[in-house]
Design a protein around this motif. Structure first.
Motif, PDB file in Angstrom:
ATOM      1  N   MET A   1       1.007  -0.732  -0.212  1.00  0.00           N
ATOM      2  CA  MET A   1      -0.039  -0.003  -0.264  1.00  0.00           C
ATOM      3  C   MET A   1       1.028   1.342  -0.050  1.00  0.00           C
ATOM      4  O   MET A   1       0.720   2.108  -0.860  1.00  0.00           O
ATOM      5  CB  MET A   1      -0.978   0.434   1.187  1.00  0.00           C
ATOM      6  N   ASP A   2       1.408   1.268   0.905  1.00  0.00           N
ATOM      7  CA  ASP A   2       1.952   2.374   1.131  1.00  0.00           C
ATOM      8  C   ASP A   2       3.527   2.619  -0.011  1.00  0.00           C
ATOM      9  O   ASP A   2       3.877   4.055  -0.311  1.00  0.00           O
ATOM     10  CB  ASP A   2       3.126   2.264   2.710  1.00  0.00           C
ATOM     11  N   THR A   3       3.680   1.370  -0.106  1.00  0.00           N
ATOM     12  CA  THR A   3       5.306   2.013  -1.317  1.00  0.00           C
ATOM     13  C   THR A   3       4.204   2.120  -2.785  1.00  0.00           C
ATOM     14  O   THR A   3       5.475   3.446  -2.876  1.00  0.00           O
ATOM     15  CB  THR A   3       5.468  -0.038  -2.107  1.00  0.00           C
ATOM     16  N   ARG A   5       1.941   4.080  -2.783  1.00  0.00           N
ATOM     17  CA  ARG A   5       1.933   5.700  -2.716  1.00  0.00           C
ATOM     18  C   ARG A   5       3.161   6.444  -2.036  1.00  0.00           C
ATOM     19  O   ARG A   5       3.583   7.487  -2.885  1.00  0.00           O
ATOM     20  CB  ARG A   5       1.166   6.048  -0.767  1.00  0.00           C
ATOM     21  N   GLU A   6       3.874   5.753  -1.417  1.00  0.00           N
ATOM     22  CA  GLU A   6       5.207   6.561  -1.963  1.00  0.00           C
ATOM     23  C   GLU A   6       6.122   6.211  -2.870  1.00  0.00           C
ATOM     24  O   GLU A   6       6.354   7.794  -3.822  1.00  0.00           O
ATOM     25  CB  GLU A   6       6.483   5.954  -0.744  1.00  0.00           C
ATOM     26  N   LEU A   7       6.021   5.405  -4.599  1.00  0.00           N
ATOM     27  CA  LEU A   7       6.117   5.360  -5.478  1.00  0.00           C
ATOM     28  C   LEU A   7       5.444   6.615  -6.415  1.00  0.00           C
ATOM     29  O   LEU A   7       6.335   8.049  -7.121  1.00  0.00           O
ATOM     30  CB  LEU A   7       5.768   4.027  -5.723  1.00  0.00           C
ATOM     31  N   ARG A  92       9.573   0.676 -16.075  1.00  0.00           N
ATOM     32  CA  ARG A  92       8.928  -0.751 -14.344  1.00  0.00           C
ATOM     33  C   ARG A  92       7.743  -1.436 -15.324  1.00  0.00           C
ATOM     34  O   ARG A  92       7.136  -1.875 -14.797  1.00  0.00           O
ATOM     35  CB  ARG A  92       8.548   0.607 -13.340  1.00  0.00           C
ATOM     36  N   MET A  97       5.931  -3.850 -12.352  1.00  0.00           N
ATOM     37  CA  MET A  97       6.093  -2.893 -11.332  1.00  0.00           C
ATOM     38  C   MET A  97       5.424  -2.271 -10.890  1.00  0.00           C
ATOM     39  O   MET A  97       5.570  -1.751  -9.817  1.00  0.00           O
ATOM     40  CB  MET A  97       7.783  -3.258 -11.592  1.00  0.00           C
ATOM     41  N   THR A 100       2.264  -2.543  -8.626  1.00  0.00           N
ATOM     42  CA  THR A 100       2.292  -2.027  -6.757  1.00  0.00           C
ATOM     43  C   THR A 100       1.773  -0.636  -6.499  1.00  0.00           C
ATOM     44  O   THR A 100       1.750  -0.326  -5.607  1.00  0.00           O
ATOM     45  CB  THR A 100       4.379  -1.831  -6.398  1.00  0.00           C
TER      46      THR A 100
END
Lengths: 296, 422
Positions: A1-3, A5-7, A92, A97, A100
């Motif tokens: 989830m947060d990955t 958002r951060e990405l 990506r 990738m 995600t």
């Protein structure tokens, strides 16, 4: 989830970072029309990856516009272009990738050999075993050097015996040019290595699962020139057995390591040609403007 | 000197003054905090330290078969019904002859604790050959005697004892027939009406079982919830709603959880009252939000690059979580859980409502035996009228604080030891 958002944030940050770079001259370049279709030689015979009409969206924001490109077998292709032009996004999407990221959607036909990458029946785990990836920031796992390299083979059950695994680890580290530096401390932490060594460890980790294609997302941007030179040498050697797509900000690097170069501009693929041609006789005005450093 | 430099210099002095003042405020607040802590500790230790010792009185006791009503000391049945009280009374009368008045006699008998008969029984059980002989034996003193012996000379006249009693005690002390010993029964006994017999044993065991139930439930549930919310749950209105409510739960007064436990666990599910199992369930509800919130924070600190690296190698989401996220987040999760457990250990209010405020004499043998816990025991003793319980209360607080400090230190040590850099 947060990955995700951060990405997402990171990608947005990239976009923001790109803005100040568009200076006065860039604005004049914006008047230059995009070519109807990619100029140069985007297609090759018997490609390893065949990508047609690729469109990538972040929610309603289109990041990649109708990109068609072939990646040849055992070729090193470099993707260059100004910040925020979608090179990384494009890269990506080649091993999914982007999955995600919740809001990211990829459309188009992407094939690895005959395999449709976005076939719902395709297991993404299998795909990523065939298309490996090396990231911008070295990201070894906080485990031992041995475990870092052995992680992939263990995941996929590539080695039945300890002996086989040892061999895979040694070969991978040798291919990544790291064996002699770490053979005496295989069981010390991977995060204790220097930046360049860490990145080579990540490359060793990637090739330990014997992928067919290796994607590299600015693999040298966090490294010093000596470490960079080592990685570039390594890329050259690896191209004998792997197909490599590399995103880079350094045009010198693209010129040194790649066979073909693709120039991206604001989500569009402007020109693809043999590296030499791109850097000596670019066909399109935008490419020329970029490689001559009129904007970056 | 340019104009700008002059202006900068002028403002510099002011800036430094401000900085100094700011630091002074900080030091002052820390000082106030430390002072409060110091006062608290001095008060508690000052009051409580004496409870770790108790006094014994030496008497020459003749274990007469007729008075005891025992003719075979190896027969437990006989020992259980033996008249040890009579033997002790006789010994006291002999030690202080000439006490004939009934009321005075009662005062005399009150010098020795009612628990002394059990002392005597144990002695006799251990060595049956004592029967019929005469021995000098140490007997547990009554709490008032104990208190009197513990008070300083100056304050003794104010003590709550009769003049005659004081005289007897002084005599015993002068003859060297009183002794101060470590109060082991404080840690091994359950609660009692007699302060000299009361201990925190059952409360400690009760606290242990309660914490065990709490830990076994709240850690796995909390960690699982945190992992699901952080790694797997889709981000939508529903998960937002859950998130808000978890944060709300963390702020709900603990007594509400007690009411909930009363209504749901006791009334609806019919669980027995006053048992550690029930206390553990209620405290689980109370600790869960803390564990979920700290675990989620710990998961968030795992760098996305590690997840990406694993995903790119073909790890499934589950494998990423198990192989990478969980090991890296575990120190944070453990720290959060220990802090949550420390909170639960010191919790009283919800336990009052589910009947764990009972007077428990027996040491509980399992999570379904009636029990009380340390903070509740403190609450009970603080309410007791006997003066000796003041010291006992403080001593129990010291034990509770020792546990809390140990747990919090453990949390810090764990965090330091397991912390990994990447």
């Amino acid at each position: 989830m947060d990955t995700a958002r951060e990405l997402d944030n990171r990608n947005r940050a990239d976009d923001d970072a790109a803005k100040p770079l568009i200076d006065v001259e860039e604005r004049s370049m914006q008047d230059t029309p995009y070519p109807e279709k990619t100029v140069g030689k985007p297609f090759v015979d018997a490609p390893k990856m065949k990508l047609r009409h690729v469109n990538v969206f972040y929610a309603d924001n289109q990041a990649i516009h109708d990109v068609s490109l072939d990646i040849g077998k055992n070729e090193v292709i470099s993707l260059i272009g100004p910040s925020g032009c979608g090179k990384s996004t494009f890269l990506r999407s080649l091993n999914r990738m982007n999955d995600t990221i919740d809001i990211c959607r990829v459309k188009g036909e992407l094939h690895l050999d005959e395999q449709d990458l976005y076939d719902p029946k395709l297991d993404v785990v299998e795909l990523r075993a065939r298309v490996g990836m090396v990231f911008q920031k070295p990201n070894p796992f906080p485990k031992s050097i041995y475990d870092n390299v052995a992680y992939g083979p263990r995941l996929h059950g590539l080695a039945d015996k300890k002996y086989d695994l040892d061999e895979i680890v040694e070969n991978s580290l040798r291919s990544a040019g790291l064996w002699n530096e770490v053979k005496d401390r295989l069981h010390s932490s991977g995060t204790g290595l220097s930046g360049g060594q860490q990145q080579r460890l990540c490359i060793a980790r990637t090739i330990a699962v014997s992928p067919e294609v290796v994607l590299m997302d600015e693999p040298c941007s966090a490294l010093d020139p000596i470490a960079t030179a080592k990685i570039e040498e390594l890329i050259d050697e690896l191209s004998e057995s792997y197909t490599i797509a590399i995103v880079t900000h350094s045009m010198q690097q693209a010129a040194r390591v790649s066979h073909r170069t693709a120039y991206f501009h604001l989500g569009r693929l402007i020109e693809v040609n043999d590296t030499e041609t791109v850097f000596t006789k670019p066909e399109h005005e935008l490419t020329e403007a970029y490689i001559t450093g009129r904007f970056g | 000197m340019s104009e700008t430099t002059a202006k900068v210099r002028k403002s510099l002095a002011r800036r430094y003054r401000q900085e100094k003042r700011f630091q002074a405020y900080g030091i002052l607040s820390i000082g106030v905090g430390l002072l409060a802590l110091l006062i608290l500790f001095t008060d508690i230790i000052g009051k409580g330290h004496s409870a770790f010792f108790e006094h014994y009185i030496q008497l020459e006791i003749s274990l007469d078969r007729d008075v005891l009503g025992v003719d075979d000391a190896s027969d437990d049945e006989q020992l259980n019904y033996a008249n040890f009280g009579g033997v002790i009374k006789e010994a006291l009368r002999e030690r202080f002859p000439g006490v004939d008045d009934r009321q005075q006699q009662r005062q005399l008998y009150a010098l020795v604790s009612s628990g002394a008969s059990y002392n005597l029984r144990d002695e006799l059980k251990a060595d049956p050959s004592l029967l019929g002989g005469t021995r000098n034996l140490w007997l547990l003193a009554d709490d008032d005697v104990d208190l009197y012996l513990k008070t300083s000379e100056k304050k003794r006249p104010e003590a709550r004892l009769g003049d005659q009693q004081k005289q007897w005690i002084e005599d015993l002390e002068a003859a060297g027939d009183t002794e101060k010993r470590f109060n082991a029964s404080f840690f091994s006994h359950g609660d009692s009406r007699e302060p000299e017999l009361a201990g925190i044993g059952s409360a400690i065991v009760g606290s242990f079982f309660t914490m065990l139930v709490t830990l076994c439930l709240s850690f796995p549930i909390g960690v699982a919830a945190a992992i699901y919310l952080e790694e797997f749950a889709p981000r939508n209105k529903f998960t937002d709603f859950i998130e808000v409510n978890i944060n709300n739960l963390a702020a709900v007064p603990s007594i509400i959880f007690g009411l909930l436990g009363l209504a749901i666990f006791i009334n609806l599910f019919g669980l027995p009252r006053s048992v550690p199992l029930l206390g553990g369930l209620v405290l689980t509800l109370m600790t869960l939000p803390t564990i979920i919130i700290t675990s989620r924070a710990a998961i968030k600190t795992v760098p996305p690059s590690v997840r990406e690296g694993a995903l790119a190698l073909g790890a499934s989401k589950m494998q990423v979580v198990l192989h990478h996220v969980l090991p890296l987040a575990l120190p944070g999760m453990l720290t959060g859980s220990i802090i949550g457990m420390a909170q639960a250990l010191g919790e009283t209010a919800p336990l009052l409502l589910i009947g764990m405020v009972a007077f428990i004499v027996d040491i509980p043998g399992g999570p379904t035996d009636p029990a009380t816990v340390l903070p509740v025991q403190i609450y009970l003793w603080a309410d007791s009228p006997e003066q000796s319980f003041v010291a006992m209360t403080s001593a129990a607080i010291m034990v509770l604080l020792a546990f809390l400090i140990t747990m919090n230190t453990l949390a810090v040590v764990l965090r330091k030891r397991l912390e990994r850099r990447w």
